[in-house]
Design an enzyme around this catalytic site. Structure first.
Site, mmCIF file in Angstrom:
data_model
loop_
_atom_site.group_PDB
_atom_site.id
_atom_site.type_symbol
_atom_site.label_atom_id
_atom_site.label_comp_id
_atom_site.label_asym_id
_atom_site.label_seq_id
_atom_site.Cartn_x
_atom_site.Cartn_y
_atom_site.Cartn_z
ATOM 1 N N SER A 147 -43.044 62.891 -59.934
ATOM 2 C CA SER A 147 -43.876 63.081 -61.126
ATOM 3 C C SER A 147 -42.991 63.094 -62.364
ATOM 4 O O SER A 147 -41.772 63.158 -62.257
ATOM 5 C CB SER A 147 -44.616 64.427 -61.037
HETATM 6 C C1 LIG Z 1 -40.853 66.785 -60.182
HETATM 7 S S1 LIG Z 1 -40.074 65.296 -59.807
HETATM 8 C C2 LIG Z 1 -38.838 65.120 -61.044
HETATM 9 C C3 LIG Z 1 -39.309 65.073 -62.442
HETATM 10 C C4 LIG Z 1 -38.333 64.427 -63.360
HETATM 11 N N1 LIG Z 1 -37.265 65.311 -63.691
HETATM 12 C C5 LIG Z 1 -39.039 63.891 -64.577
HETATM 13 O O1 LIG Z 1 -39.069 64.547 -65.616
HETATM 14 O O2 LIG Z 1 -39.580 62.796 -64.465
HETATM 15 C C6 LIG Z 1 -39.048 65.742 -58.433
HETATM 16 C C7 LIG Z 1 -38.165 64.620 -57.951
HETATM 17 O O3 LIG Z 1 -37.212 65.169 -57.051
HETATM 18 C C8 LIG Z 1 -36.924 64.176 -56.105
HETATM 19 N N2 LIG Z 1 -36.282 64.818 -54.953
HETATM 20 C C9 LIG Z 1 -36.856 65.535 -53.951
HETATM 21 N N3 LIG Z 1 -35.934 65.954 -53.083
HETATM 22 C C10 LIG Z 1 -34.730 65.501 -53.545
HETATM 23 C C11 LIG Z 1 -33.404 65.587 -53.077
HETATM 24 N N4 LIG Z 1 -33.104 66.243 -51.964
HETATM 25 N N5 LIG Z 1 -32.435 64.997 -53.790
HETATM 26 C C12 LIG Z 1 -32.716 64.310 -54.925
HETATM 27 N N6 LIG Z 1 -33.963 64.189 -55.413
HETATM 28 C C13 LIG Z 1 -34.958 64.774 -54.742
HETATM 29 C C14 LIG Z 1 -38.287 63.568 -55.797
HETATM 30 O O4 LIG Z 1 -38.157 62.306 -55.192
HETATM 31 C C15 LIG Z 1 -38.894 63.539 -57.190
HETATM 32 O O5 LIG Z 1 -38.671 62.299 -57.802
#
Ligand SMILES: C[S@@+](CC[C@H](N)C(=O)[O-])C[C@H]1O[C@@H](n2cnc3c(N)ncnc32)[C@H](O)[C@@H]1O
Length: 377
Positions: free
Chosen positions: A97
């Site tokens: 997101s």
């Molecule tokens: C809430 S979203 C990030 C929002 C982003 N900072 C933005 O403003 O667009 C969370 C993200 O964390 C990533 N994610 C989940 N687990 C992860 C991991 N172990 N390492 C890196 N990224 C991860 C997901 O794929 C997702 O894209």
């Protein structure tokens, strides 16, 4: 027609009215970063238990910008399916997101990130928050890790379109990113069940970790931990009612269909409806970190997938009965934690703190000598 810049200025006004953006440099970042570049042409909108893809072409330009600049988290991926590829409503879990701008700013302000800081961001997502960091610190001081290869590539394109070139890393952010270490701050835009040790190892002394601690009951607590010279990180929970999706390796295991087993039965000592409360659920999760929480009829059910343990409640006379089955007594664990909290007058999350070493992670209540719970490592 209102321009993108006017919408950004409107957003700044909205955030300032909430008491955010006291630092002019962060204000300038919100004013400068065009969020529309990071959302592409489609996002998901919640619709009951489903997620509806909505597309830019369904809106006129100004209405699309209004949607883009609302202080809302726009979900861009459900169970790996991007909004642009979805042909109809989906049920499932959000997996990426663009975080709502007020929360992006709350995280960086809580972290205390300022001039000259080198920052490791975990969870690039769309790249929107990464672009804010780049604007404030300069591209060379920003490292951002995303585990989804396709999302990382798209985020890098968004960042380039916005004129930004931070270190965009594809990988598991729970391992940090050794090549850029040591960092002044780690900031996670996905939640963790406990702090990955690599984040500690890759921090400078005095550096900070800002993240949400969550778990399988999806109860969440925002915290900033500061690392001391002995390698111990400590902090108190901020108390904000914010949630992030769990880091993928910390996600709940798939849960088989729940069948109630009679097990052993007794009257509960606390009302299961308490688990609707923000802090109560957080405490319950501390007490039974391996349990998932769902509704079961009028009551609740706790399920530990690994051991097959379960507990479920149902109305009984004027009170509640609990049935527990399997090697773990999940309701006992939850109830003990809740009663300990109640004995301390049931304070909010700001009464809780956390101490993290390489070997152990403890959440305590009151102070470090108070009641304590160990986080799953
Ligand atoms: C809430 S979203 C990030 C929002 C982003 N900072 C933005 O403003 O667009 C969370 C993200 O964390 C990533 N994610 C989940 N687990 C992860 C991991 N172990 N390492 C890196 N990224 C991860 C997901 O794929 C997702 O894209």
């Amino acid at each position: 027609m209102m321009s993108s810049r006017s919408f950004r200025q409107g957003l700044v006004g909205e955030l300032r009215a909430q008491g955010r953006l006291t630092d002019p440099a962060w204000r300038a970042a919100v004013e400068a970063v065009p969020r529309e570049l990071f959302l592409d042409d489609a996002v998901f909108r919640p619709d009951g238990t489903q997620w509806d893809p909505i597309r830019r072409e369904q809106f006129d330009d100004e209405d699309w910008l209004r949607l883009v600049y609302s202080d809302t988290t726009w979900v861009t991926q459900i169970d790996g399916m991007n909004a642009a590829e979805a042909t109809g409503p989906l049920s499932g879990r959000p997996t990426s997101s663009s975080t709502l701008p007020s929360l992006v700013m709350r995280m960086v302000e809580l972290a205390g990130i300022g001039d000259g800081d080198k920052v490791l961001e975990i969870g690039t997502g769309t790249g929107y928050s990464t672009a804010m960091l780049c604007h404030r610190l300069g591209d060379q001081l920003v490292y951002s890790v995303e585990c989804d290869k396709e999302l990382a590539a798209t985020a890098a394109q968004h960042l380039h379109a916005a004129g930004r070139r931070p270190a965009s890393v594809v990988g598991d952010g729970l391992r940090g990113h050794q090549d850029g270490a040591d960092y002044d701050a780690v900031i996670a835009t996905c939640a963790v069940r406990s702090i990955p040790p690599s984040w500690l190892w890759q921090l400078k002394d005095g550096g900070s970790i800002t993240t949400t601690i969550s778990g399988w009951m999806l109860a969440s607590g925002l915290i900033r931990l500061a690392l001391d010279e002995e390698g111990v990180a400590r902090g108190r929970f901020a108390g904000d009612r914010v949630t992030y999706m769990l880091a993928r390796p910390h996600e709940r295991p798939p849960r088989p269909t729940f069948y109630q087993h009679p097990g052993t039965t007794r009257a509960t000592r606390v009302n299961p409806d308490m688990l609707e409360g923000w802090t109560a659920r957080f405490v319950a999760q501390l007490g039974a970190p391996s349990a998932e929480l769902t509704r079961s009829g009028d009551g609740v059910a706790l399920v530990d997938v690994a051991t097959g343990s379960q507990a479920w409640t149902e109305p009984d006379g004027g009170g509640w009965a609990v049935h527990q089955d399997g090697p773990l007594r999940l309701w006992d664990q939850v109830e003990d934690a809740l009663m300990t909290w109640q004995e301390q007058d049931a304070p909010d999350q700001t009464a809780f703190g956390m101490t993290v070493t390489e070997w152990d992670q403890i959440v305590w209540l009151g102070d470090t000598d108070g009641p304590r719970w160990r986080l799953p490592l």
